[in-house]
Scaffold this active site. Structure first.
Site, PDB file in Angstrom:
ATOM      1  CB  ILE A 136      -0.957  -0.019   1.212  1.00 24.41           C
ATOM      2  CG1 ILE A 136      -2.013  -1.113   1.036  1.00 24.41           C
ATOM      3  CG2 ILE A 136      -1.619   1.340   1.407  1.00 24.41           C
ATOM      4  CD1 ILE A 136      -2.903  -1.316   2.255  1.00 24.41           C
ATOM      5  NE  ARG A 172      12.200  -1.641  11.432  1.00 24.26           N
ATOM      6  CZ  ARG A 172      10.929  -1.944  11.626  1.00 24.26           C
ATOM      7  NH1 ARG A 172      10.204  -2.425  10.625  1.00 24.26           N
ATOM      8  NH2 ARG A 172      10.361  -1.764  12.810  1.00 24.26           N
ATOM      9  CG  ASP A 230      13.116   1.299  13.484  1.00 26.46           C
ATOM     10  OD1 ASP A 230      11.909   1.515  13.691  1.00 26.46           O
ATOM     11  OD2 ASP A 230      13.726   0.352  14.002  1.00 26.46           O
ATOM     12  CE1 TYR A 248      -1.768  -3.685  11.750  1.00 33.62           C
ATOM     13  CE2 TYR A 248      -4.099  -4.214  11.569  1.00 33.62           C
ATOM     14  CZ  TYR A 248      -2.943  -3.682  11.027  1.00 33.62           C
ATOM     15  OH  TYR A 248      -2.973  -3.141   9.764  1.00 33.62           O
ATOM     16  CE  LYS A 272      -2.493  -0.148  11.369  1.00 34.18           C
ATOM     17  NZ  LYS A 272      -1.632   0.801  10.627  1.00 34.18           N
TER      18      LYS A 272
END
Length: 241
Positions: free
Chosen positions: A21, A41, A55, A147, A151
């Site tokens: 994405i 990274r 990072d 997660y 979000k």
């Protein structure tokens, strides 16, 4: 039209812009004429973008990366905080390290970048902050407590930023993708994909360009009156949430 618009567009930063994405977002912003720095990274980036190693869990690296982007492209006007990781497991098996890694990347990394980017946006009285959220941030998902929490928190961050700096011409929004065709979904068994499709009203997975187009619109002048919003790109999976 401001002094930074026109042929050279605006100065944009996309974190996690090297693949999936993120890479599609970089391509969409480049197509709109913006000058794009892609943080990852490894420092690799799509063609046409400036690749910068960063990072987002390291504050010093974030500061250095923004300085490099500004030296090349000018003060940052568009930020897409897209970096994210998963460490999925049921809560009884989830340890502190798995929680902390996801929170430090998805949430604290987004906070660091938004804080740094807002500095130049406030001076210019124009800015676009766009967080890549997820349908599971409000819909929920078993095995993704860390997660989902990270979000969901981006929504509160975007809405607080809207109230805090919205009067200075800066918007803050969340794009919430659903199940999107990426390298991660490409390796899933057919029966798993079929299960996803059965739960999605659109009857299919999304594609990265659909997410990128939404981000590109929110980054534009045309979206100046949209702020504190959660824009789903999920085929209807999370409606009502």
């Amino acid at each position: 039209m401001t002094e930074t618009e026109g042929v050279s567009g605006r100065s944009a930063v996309v974190t996690g812009g090297n693949k999936g994405i993120g890479a599609a977002i970089v391509a969409a912003l480049l197509a709109d004429g913006h000058r794009v720095a892609s943080f990852s990274r490894g420092g690799d980036a799509p063609e046409g973008a400036l690749g910068i190693a960063c990072d987002v869990t390291d504050a010093a690296q974030v500061e250095a990366a923004f300085k490099a982007a500004e030296e090349a492209h000018g003060p940052v006007e568009i930020l897409v905080a897209n970096s994210g990781v998963t460490k999925d497991t049921l809560i009884l098996r989830m340890n502190d390290a798995e929680w902390d890694l996801v929170m430090n990347t998805n949430l604290k990394g987004a906070f660091r970048c938004a804080k740094r980017a807002s500095r130049s946006m406030l001076r210019k009285r124009w800015g676009r902050i766009i967080f890549t959220g997820s349908v599971v941030g409000l819909y929920g998902s078993p095995g993704q407590v860390n997660y989902s929490a990270s979000k969901a928190a981006l929504v509160g961050m975007a809405r607080s930023l809207t109230r805090e700096i919205g009067s200075r011409g800066v918007t803050a929004n969340v794009v919430a993708p659903g199940f999107i065709e990426t390298d991660m979904t490409a390796v899933l068994p057919d029966e798993v994909i079929a299960g996803y499709q059965a739960s999605i009203p659109a009857g299919r997975l999304g594609v990265v360009d659909e997410v990128a187009a939404t981000v590109a619109f929110l980054a534009s002048d045309k979206a100046g009156y949209i702020s504190g919003a959660v824009i789903p790109v999920d085929g209807g999976l999370g409606m009502g949430h």
